[in-house]
Design a protein around this motif. Structure first.
Motif: not given
Length: 128
Positions: A93-98
């Protein structure tokens, strides 16, 4: 007089008066600790977390609140796993936000994202 002397005097003054520190006084105290500490990166993270709870410092019109928070944490040199743990989300999820932040801010990649976010955080810390 050692570097710690003024800090200890300030702490003792507050202990005698039994007054809770204001947000500004707490930030000043943490900044002073940072100035004399060997672990400046950890203290910068603590300062940022304190400041960011007082204000939404890095919110921009183009980023969602969650993206702004992640952008701020990236600037405070948190890893994706640390961000995931703090926000109780998966690393993916963090990767997607990044990726979304990179697109929205027209950045060239993760390196530029880290650089821009770090510079913004440094600007905020130095202004407080």
């Amino acid at each position: 007089m050692s570097k710690l002397e003024p800090l200890l005097q300030q702490i003792n003054t507050y202990k005698k008066d039994y007054k809770p520190l204001t947000a500004a006084e707490t930030l000043q105290l943490i900044s002073e600790i940072k100035r004399i500490s060997e672990s400046k990166i950890l203290l910068e993270k603590i300062i940022f977390l304190f400041v960011s709870t007082e204000k939404n410092l890095l919110e921009t019109e183009c980023l969602t609140k969650r993206e702004s928070k992640i952008f701020s944490l990236i600037g405070s040199q948190y890893t994706s796993q640390e961000i995931a743990n703090l926000l109780n989300v998966s690393k993916e999820t963090v990767s997607t936000h990044r990726k979304n932040i990179i697109k929205k801010l027209n950045l060239k990649g993760a390196g530029q994202l880290q650089y821009v976010a770090f510079k913004k955080i440094q600007e905020i810390i130095n202004n407080n």
